[in-house]
Scaffold this active site. Structure first.
Site, PDB file in Angstrom:
ATOM      1  N   TYR A  79      26.486  10.464   2.412  1.00  0.00           N
ATOM      2  CA  TYR A  79      25.620  10.402   3.143  1.00  0.00           C
ATOM      3  C   TYR A  79      24.940   8.991   2.879  1.00  0.00           C
ATOM      4  O   TYR A  79      24.448   8.987   1.918  1.00  0.00           O
ATOM      5  CB  TYR A  79      24.777  10.799   3.963  1.00  0.00           C
ATOM      6  N   TYR A 123      26.512   9.441   7.999  1.00  0.00           N
ATOM      7  CA  TYR A 123      27.295  10.241   7.272  1.00  0.00           C
ATOM      8  C   TYR A 123      29.064  10.318   7.803  1.00  0.00           C
ATOM      9  O   TYR A 123      29.491   8.834   8.546  1.00  0.00           O
ATOM     10  CB  TYR A 123      27.238  11.579   8.600  1.00  0.00           C
ATOM     11  N   ARG A 175      19.996  19.389  13.150  1.00  0.00           N
ATOM     12  CA  ARG A 175      20.513  18.261  12.904  1.00  0.00           C
ATOM     13  C   ARG A 175      21.253  17.038  14.876  1.00  0.00           C
ATOM     14  O   ARG A 175      22.714  17.567  14.123  1.00  0.00           O
ATOM     15  CB  ARG A 175      21.567  17.626  11.766  1.00  0.00           C
ATOM     16  N   ARG A 197       4.711  24.957  11.395  1.00  0.00           N
ATOM     17  CA  ARG A 197       4.190  23.780  12.476  1.00  0.00           C
ATOM     18  C   ARG A 197       3.377  22.688  11.729  1.00  0.00           C
ATOM     19  O   ARG A 197       2.927  21.420  12.203  1.00  0.00           O
ATOM     20  CB  ARG A 197       3.145  24.988  13.075  1.00  0.00           C
ATOM     21  N   GLY A 198       4.247  22.281  10.614  1.00  0.00           N
ATOM     22  CA  GLY A 198       4.171  21.148  10.378  1.00  0.00           C
ATOM     23  C   GLY A 198       2.830  20.964   9.271  1.00  0.00           C
ATOM     24  O   GLY A 198       2.040  21.883   9.210  1.00  0.00           O
ATOM     25  N   GLY A 233       0.552  23.783   9.573  1.00  0.00           N
ATOM     26  CA  GLY A 233       0.670  25.540   8.709  1.00  0.00           C
ATOM     27  C   GLY A 233       2.016  25.921   8.933  1.00  0.00           C
ATOM     28  O   GLY A 233       2.560  25.364  10.134  1.00  0.00           O
ATOM     29  N   ASP A 243      13.242  22.466   3.250  1.00  0.00           N
ATOM     30  CA  ASP A 243      14.128  22.848   2.015  1.00  0.00           C
ATOM     31  C   ASP A 243      12.819  23.893   0.980  1.00  0.00           C
ATOM     32  O   ASP A 243      13.404  24.631   0.474  1.00  0.00           O
ATOM     33  CB  ASP A 243      15.041  22.513   1.419  1.00  0.00           C
ATOM     34  N   ASP A 288      14.378  13.950  -2.538  1.00  0.00           N
ATOM     35  CA  ASP A 288      14.512  15.547  -1.465  1.00  0.00           C
ATOM     36  C   ASP A 288      14.689  16.679  -2.972  1.00  0.00           C
ATOM     37  O   ASP A 288      13.640  17.709  -2.694  1.00  0.00           O
ATOM     38  CB  ASP A 288      15.845  16.012  -1.540  1.00  0.00           C
TER      39      ASP A 288
END
Length: 364
Positions: free
Chosen positions: A119, A135, A198, A255-256, A259, A286, A322
């Site tokens: 991808y 993809y 996704r 919650r980004g 937290g 991840d 990543d």
């Protein structure tokens, strides 16, 4: 920290994840975590902008489950990645790259008839308006995973089996495999399930929300973003998510920048995220899963599980790709042990995980 500058006392640790039945009582299971799912060759652009305008790309690897396996291995855990790849050069590179992190790849099978997935993506945030992902994974080797091609025995000797909702979207056979792995059975290891919705993978299908809810409720540990739950299920609060998923003992709602919140049975723990100077937002989910699972495997309490999740996510957020090495365990333990006031003042920038990079970890 306390007034003397020492870490605050930790809450009493909870029991670590038990050994899987059927393993040697003295040695425990061979693996601490087995992560199953597709990984692909990822092509990252050399500059921001739409894919049509990007002249060249750098080759790397990407895959939610292998990302978790590699981060856990880098943190000192015994991990195995299970998947299928083609008998092509991309499959060779993928196996070598994952193994270089210390993750076992001997249960990955090679498919002579199907290719390794690829991808391409733009450099901006996955949620940004201009974000593009292309993809090339339809008919890939990993999409042929099934109860027949991935023997359950190869997954049993582990304390944690980590899965994600991405696999469920790849094919009917992959979904059958996840249903088989999340089914109640004697000797099942703790099943961790990251919803990892996704939308592009579910295009043309209407069963995505129901499938993801079914698999999540059969797991022992579920990780889901609050925004993700709103998009998939129309659930907008942690309380609503918990009410919809009563099955898992452990439920983590991310919650980004605010937290994360963890349910452990009836107990609820919430921890803010430290302030992070973000270089690239990919891979943070991840990484959070790996940090949380690492602390769970070590028997640490809920507060520290969340904090370790935040710290490993911060390591990913402060690098372009990543995957990155997590902070050293002693370094992460020291930061996770800060008192609430000092934790709230943490400022993490690029390079903060390096040994001796005290200037990158600011606790005014």
């Amino acid at each position: 920290m306390t007034a003397a500058g020492h870490p605050a006392p930790r809450p009493a640790a909870t029991a670590p994840v038990p050994a899987a039945p059927g393993t040697d009582a003295g040695q425990g299971p061979r693996w601490e975590a087995v992560c199953l799912g597709e990984s692909m060759i990822t092509f990252l652009p050399d500059r921001p902008g739409p894919l049509a305008a990007v002249p060249s790309f750098a080759r790397t690897i990407g895959g939610a489950e292998s990302n978790v396996a590699c981060a856990l291995a880098a943190a000192g855990h015994r991990t195995r990645w299970v998947s299928r790849v083609g008998t092509d050069g991309f499959g060779d590179h993928l196996l070598a790259a994952v193994a270089a992190y210390g993750t076992d790849t001997t249960a990955v099978t090679r498919d002579p008839d199907r290719p390794t997935g690829l991808y391409f993506r733009t450099a901006d945030d996955r949620g940004a308006a201009g974000h593009e992902v292309a993809y090339y994974r339809h008919g890939s080797a990993a999409s042929a995973m099934s109860p027949d091609t991935v023997p359950y025995a190869s997954l049993l000797a582990t304390r944690v089996l980590h899965l994600t909702g991405i696999t469920a979207a790849l094919s009917a056979d992959c979904l059958a495999l996840l249903r088989d792995l999340t089914a109640p059975r004697p000797g099942r290891p703790l099943v961790s399930f990251d919803v990892n919705h996704r939308p592009r993978l579910w295009q043309g299908r209407t069963d995505g929300p129901a499938v993801l809810a079914e698999l999540a409720d059969r797991a022992d540990l579920v990780l889901v973003g609050e925004d993700e739950a709103a998009e998939v299920w129309g659930l907008h609060t942690p309380e609503a998510i918990r009410a919809a998923l009563p099955g898992p003992r452990h439920l983590v709602v991310k919650r980004g920048s605010q937290g994360a919140l963890a349910y452990d049975g009836d107990a609820v723990t919430e921890e803010p995220a430290p302030t992070v100077e973000v270089v690239a937002p990919v891979g943070a989910g991840d990484a959070f899963a790996a940090g949380f699972l690492s602390a769970l495997l070590r028997g640490l309490p809920a507060r520290d599980r969340l904090r370790h999740g935040h710290l490993v996510a911060a390591a990913a957020l402060t690098v372009p790709g990543d995957l990155t090495a997590p902070p050293a365990r002693a370094h992460a333990d020291r930061l996770a042990g800060l008192d609430d006031a000092a934790w709230g003042r943490l400022r993490l920038g690029p390079g903060w995980t390096r040994a001796g990079a005290a200037e990158e970890v600011r606790v005014p």
